[in-house]
Design a protein around this motif. Structure first.
Motif, mmCIF file in Angstrom:
data_model
loop_
_atom_site.group_PDB
_atom_site.id
_atom_site.type_symbol
_atom_site.label_atom_id
_atom_site.label_comp_id
_atom_site.label_asym_id
_atom_site.label_seq_id
_atom_site.Cartn_x
_atom_site.Cartn_y
_atom_site.Cartn_z
ATOM 1 N N GLU A 3 0.782 -1.232 0.000
ATOM 2 C CA GLU A 3 0.000 0.000 0.000
ATOM 3 C C GLU A 3 0.816 1.286 0.000
ATOM 4 O O GLU A 3 0.320 2.320 0.391
ATOM 5 C CB GLU A 3 -0.969 0.000 1.185
ATOM 6 C CG GLU A 3 -1.755 -1.271 1.291
ATOM 7 C CD GLU A 3 -3.241 -1.089 1.094
ATOM 8 O OE1 GLU A 3 -3.689 0.047 0.969
ATOM 9 O OE2 GLU A 3 -3.917 -2.100 1.059
ATOM 10 N N LYS A 4 2.055 1.247 -0.422
ATOM 11 C CA LYS A 4 2.853 2.466 -0.539
ATOM 12 C C LYS A 4 2.897 2.869 -2.003
ATOM 13 O O LYS A 4 2.961 2.038 -2.885
ATOM 14 C CB LYS A 4 4.278 2.234 -0.028
ATOM 15 C CG LYS A 4 4.330 1.970 1.459
ATOM 16 C CD LYS A 4 5.745 1.733 1.904
ATOM 17 C CE LYS A 4 5.789 1.279 3.338
ATOM 18 N NZ LYS A 4 7.151 0.903 3.743
ATOM 19 N N HIS A 5 2.862 4.168 -2.237
ATOM 20 C CA HIS A 5 2.880 4.698 -3.596
ATOM 21 C C HIS A 5 4.300 5.040 -4.028
ATOM 22 O O HIS A 5 5.123 5.469 -3.220
ATOM 23 C CB HIS A 5 2.045 5.975 -3.678
ATOM 24 C CG HIS A 5 0.594 5.754 -3.475
ATOM 25 N ND1 HIS A 5 0.012 5.802 -2.234
ATOM 26 C CD2 HIS A 5 -0.392 5.478 -4.362
ATOM 27 C CE1 HIS A 5 -1.285 5.572 -2.368
ATOM 28 N NE2 HIS A 5 -1.557 5.369 -3.640
#
Length: 164
Positions: A3-5
């Motif tokens: 869930e990290k961009h």
């Protein structure tokens, strides 16, 4: 990478040693090939840990608390010497690893990891492919009461021309 961009050109950064909290935008200068969240491939270059030196739009975060001068502070001249916590499972053509939204930068005037990323720079961009691949259940949740199968394709076109 849960869930990290990825960080892209235009990401907003901030230094913890700025006298008054100011931000600056990251500029990708080390490649012109790898894009994220940009259907046209024109604006959102993915930032890597090779973005070293003066790689900010204004190259300043205002006055720097690490540079006292009498009763004030000298202006910041942002120079990045290294990035920590890139995504090391991917390497791009510039031999760099993409930065993640929790990556941090080091400035020689400040300290290790004194520059943080406040906004990764990506924005949602709806494309025709997205709409074609959407399930009827999702469409029903987003647009309740509208049955798209009852409409012909022309009813879904939004006309954005000035003269019409």
């Amino acid at each position: 990478m849960a869930e990290k961009h990825f960080v892209v050109q235009g990401a907003v950064c901030q230094c913890q040693f700025s006298e008054t909290p100011q931000t600056d935008e990251l500029v990708v200068k080390t490649h012109s090939k790898h894009y994220a969240n940009d259907a046209e491939g024109k604006e959102k270059l993915i930032a890597t840990n090779k973005e070293i030196g003066q790689t900010m739009k204004k190259n300043t975060f205002g006055n720097c608390k690490k540079q006292p001068s009498g009763s004030s502070f000298l202006p910041c001249q942002t120079t990045i010497t290294e990035w920590s916590n890139p995504y090391e499972k991917v390497t791009f053509s510039n031999n760099g690893n993409p930065l993640l939204e929790d990556s941090k930068a080091t400035c020689p005037k400040g300290s290790k990891d004194c520059i943080t990323i406040k906004d990764h720079g990506q924005t949602a961009e709806l494309t025709e492919k997205n709409t074609k691949n959407s399930s009827p259940e999702v469409i029903a949740e987003l647009l309740p009461g509208l049955n798209l199968s009852d409409l012909d394709d022309s009813a879904l076109i939004i006309n954005n021309t000035e003269n019409e």
